[in-house]
Motif scaffolding. Structure first.
Motif, PDB file in Angstrom:
ATOM      1  N   VAL A 129       0.862  -1.189  -0.033  1.00 13.47           N
ATOM      2  CA  VAL A 129      -0.109  -0.052   0.206  1.00 13.47           C
ATOM      3  C   VAL A 129       0.911   1.355  -0.112  1.00 13.47           C
ATOM      4  O   VAL A 129       0.546   2.257  -0.750  1.00 13.47           O
ATOM      5  CB  VAL A 129      -1.007   0.103   1.303  1.00 13.47           C
ATOM      6  CG1 VAL A 129      -1.688   1.304   1.365  1.00 13.47           C
ATOM      7  CG2 VAL A 129      -1.960  -1.148   1.053  1.00 13.47           C
ATOM      8  N   LYS A 133       0.896   4.228  -2.713  1.00 12.17           N
ATOM      9  CA  LYS A 133       0.788   5.550  -2.243  1.00 12.17           C
ATOM     10  C   LYS A 133       1.793   6.611  -2.836  1.00 12.17           C
ATOM     11  O   LYS A 133       1.544   7.309  -3.292  1.00 12.17           O
ATOM     12  CB  LYS A 133       0.778   5.762  -0.615  1.00 12.17           C
ATOM     13  CG  LYS A 133       0.456   6.937  -0.184  1.00 12.17           C
ATOM     14  CD  LYS A 133       0.552   7.322   1.301  1.00 12.17           C
ATOM     15  CE  LYS A 133       0.325   8.824   1.609  1.00 12.17           C
ATOM     16  NZ  LYS A 133       0.615   9.159   3.019  1.00 12.17           N
ATOM     17  N   ILE A 178      -5.825   4.535  -0.590  1.00 13.17           N
ATOM     18  CA  ILE A 178      -4.638   4.367  -0.697  1.00 13.17           C
ATOM     19  C   ILE A 178      -3.541   5.603  -0.387  1.00 13.17           C
ATOM     20  O   ILE A 178      -2.781   5.695   0.596  1.00 13.17           O
ATOM     21  CB  ILE A 178      -4.085   4.377  -2.201  1.00 13.17           C
ATOM     22  CG1 ILE A 178      -4.771   2.930  -2.621  1.00 13.17           C
ATOM     23  CG2 ILE A 178      -2.410   4.207  -2.469  1.00 13.17           C
ATOM     24  CD1 ILE A 178      -3.987   1.727  -1.849  1.00 13.17           C
TER      25      ILE A 178
END
Lengths: 331, 297
Positions: A129, A133, A178
């Motif tokens: 994740v 990002k 996100i």
């Protein structure tokens, strides 16, 4: 002279026709108007098709104006039911209440967002994740341009990003889940409201990365490569199993919202009942993941008691368990 | 010519060489342009025919849309398109031709009519989505026509009005002055002249312009999306205020579905749209030919 009379006759006929159609419009009351998200559209379309097959007096229309566009119409009282791929937002709740529209929130299925790369991509098989990002946050614009900037060992090649358009609920949800803030995203990616454009883009570009609904992956399985997502508990592939039990991070419920006012019309009640009964089977038929039985029960109970409002209270769905929110609100 | 005459034979030879070269280059580039345009069209049409023809059948024309691609048809979109275009023609033709006749034959040529003229030309260039916004606010919301056939047709009528007005004015302008003067000389009034002489002569041009404008309206999806024409409609409109859908919207929806089978449906839908467009243009051409035979000046 004769000519003139004929013309006057024509005008009279035209006016009569117009009045006639006015009257007819007044009779055509058994009409259920739905609009909103293109993600939820296939389910509502399927339900409408089946509903009209057994209830021939009622007509159902389904429009596509995006989750946000749908709520705008819904909160003005222009539609009976709104399809939404994210929970209703605080400002939309406000708009609704300003117009005296109370609504019941009904989850109809789960949908997973798939992270996708080209089949020639042999380096990215899982992603975290944090890495996502790093790619998608607004600060990445113009900076994170190459694969090796994301993870060492990935090739020193330009990365090409594909994602849904900024009006879609999918975009809202992804950015919230996100990046941490809805609608916060870099702008330099190929955006399209038409997910097939994204599919085509990723299929033809070996250095592409993109995200869209799982249903589109299922139809293009042999031409796309799925990336497992690691949200801290190891990499997990999206599947009906992992989406349903929410072990896959980018799994979200999708909804219909029905106006309390419209529920005074018996055909709307019949339609929503039909949706609750037949929705799960039809949802999986068109590529979505039905809610688990226990959650289906809670959703039905909520509708039968006519509990209005959103369990998300104007916030987004990212990082929340829909099941526990429902249970909490049921107490 | 005189320049060429004052040159020596050698210089003249050279000049002609370059002129011939330029001439040939122009012909070659014009042919290339034509070929590229035609080839694109042929490839597009062939691609669509290959994709869509196998799916094309009577069932496809007589079924309502469905989640099952093999059972889906375009009945509601086809009928919606035909209704909408008929209604649009009924609204836009009299208004547009009337406006053109007034501007061309009756209005004083002053500053005011000049401003109107410029405005109409500008309106013809306004993006169609803007008409959609106007239609949404005016017809759907203010006049409470809702997302109905009537609201859609009125929006489309607004969209094509400037085109019809301009085409009709062009056609009226092409009628020779001598015909009007001849009519006046025989004692006809202005209205009689316009009605009996000018309009019949201008009619082929007016009709062609109108039909071409309507063809544009058939292919437009943007303004109808704006006013919220619907995607899934499994019934036929039974009044002016009934909801409806049209071919471009149905096609767009099929194209964006995940299942490959739906894009085959989209191709078949495009064939239907093309057939309608081609037959409308054929009507335009045959009307023009028919009326043109009558006039002899």
């Amino acid at each position: 002279m004769n000519n003139k009379i004929r013309k006057t006759n024509l005008i009279i006929v035209a006016v009569l026709l117009l009045i006639g159609s006015f009257l007819q419009a007044a009779y055509a009351a058994d009409l259920i108007k739905t609009d909103g998200s293109s993600t939820v559209y296939p389910i509502t379309e399927a339900v409408s098709e089946e509903f009209q097959a057994q209830d021939r007096k009622t007509k159902v229309t389904v429009g596509i104006s995006g989750t946000g566009g749908g709520f705008k119409k819904f909160c003005r009282g222009e539609t009976d039911l709104s399809n939404a791929s994210r929970p209703i937002k605080a400002e939309e709740i406000k708009l609704c209440s300003e117009n005296g529209i109370e609504f019941i929130e009904i989850a109809v299925a789960y949908d997973g967002l798939a992270i996708m790369v080209n089949q020639k991509n042999n380096w990215a098989s899982k992603i975290t994740v944090e890495e996502l990002k790093k790619i998608w946050e607004p600060a990445a614009q113009g900076k994170i341009m190459r694969w090796n900037q994301i993870r060492q060992g990935w090739p020193n090649k330009e990365i090409h990003l594909f994602g849904p358009g900024v009006d879609s609920g999918t975009f809202d949800y992804f950015t919230e889940a996100i990046v941490g803030k809805a609608q916060a995203s870099r702008g330099d990616f190929t955006a399209s409201e038409d997910d097939n454009v994204l599919v085509q883009g990723i299929i033809t570009d070996p250095f592409a990365l993109g995200y869209f609904g799982l249903a589109y992956y299922e139809e293009n399985k042999d031409r796309l490569k799925l990336v497992a997502l690691d949200a801290g508990n190891g990499p997990i592939m999206p599947s009906s199993q992992t989406v349903e039990d929410a072990t896959y991070y980018l799994a979200r419920p999708i909804f219909i919202y029905v106006s309390q006012k419209s529920l005074k019309k018996p055909e709307v009640v019949r339609f929503v009942q039909f949706y609750l009964n037949e929705g799960p089977a039809l949802a999986s038929e068109v590529g979505y993941i039905p809610l688990p039985k226990s959650i289906q029960g809670l959703v039905s109970k909520r509708f039968n008691k006519r509990v209005t409002g959103s369990v998300y209270k104007g916030e987004g769905a990212a990082g929340k368990s829909f099941g526990s929110l429902l249970q909490e609100s049921g107490k | 010519m005189s320049r060429a005459a004052s040159l020596t034979p050698q210089q003249r030879e050279q000049l002609f060489f370059w002129q011939r070269g330029a001439n040939r280059l122009f012909i070659v580039s014009a042919c290339t342009a034509l070929f590229v345009a035609l080839a694109t069209l042929v490839i597009l049409v062939a691609d669509i025919l290959i994709d869509g023809l196998p799916r094309f059948s009577l069932d496809f024309l007589t079924h309502y849309p469905s989640r099952k691609p093999q059972q889906a048809g375009i009945l509601s979109a086809l009928v919606g398109t035909l209704y909408m275009i008929t209604l649009t023609a009924l609204l836009a033709f009299p208004l547009g031709v009337g406006a053109a006749i007034h501007l061309e034959e009756f209005a004083k040529k002053n500053r005011f009519s000049k401003i109107i003229e410029i405005n109409i030309a500008n309106l013809a260039g306004v993006p169609s989505i803007v008409y959609g916004l106007l239609g949404l606010e005016l017809f759907v919301r203010r006049l409470h026509f809702d997302r109905s056939l009537l609201a859609g047709s009125m929006t489309m009528a607004l969209l094509i009005l400037p085109i019809i007005i301009m085409a009709s004015r062009e056609a009226l302008r092409a009628v020779p002055r001598s015909i009007r003067e001849g009519s006046y000389a025989l004692g006809a009034s202005r209205w009689q002249t316009v009605y009996h002489q000018v309009i019949p002569l201008a009619l082929p041009g007016i009709l062609t312009g109108t039909i071409l404008a309507l063809s544009r309206a058939i292919g437009e999806a943007a303004p109808l999306m704006m006013i919220g024409a619907l995607t899934y409609v499994a019934f036929l409109p039974d009044s002016l205020f009934a909801p409806f859908t049209v071919l471009p919207i149905q096609i767009f929806n099929w194209v964006s579905r995940p299942q490959q089978a739906f894009s085959v449906n989209a191709a078949a839908g495009i064939i239907v749209l093309l057939v309608i467009l081609i037959s409308m243009n054929a009507v335009a051409i045959s009307l023009r030919n028919k009326f043109q035979k009558k006039r002899n000046w």
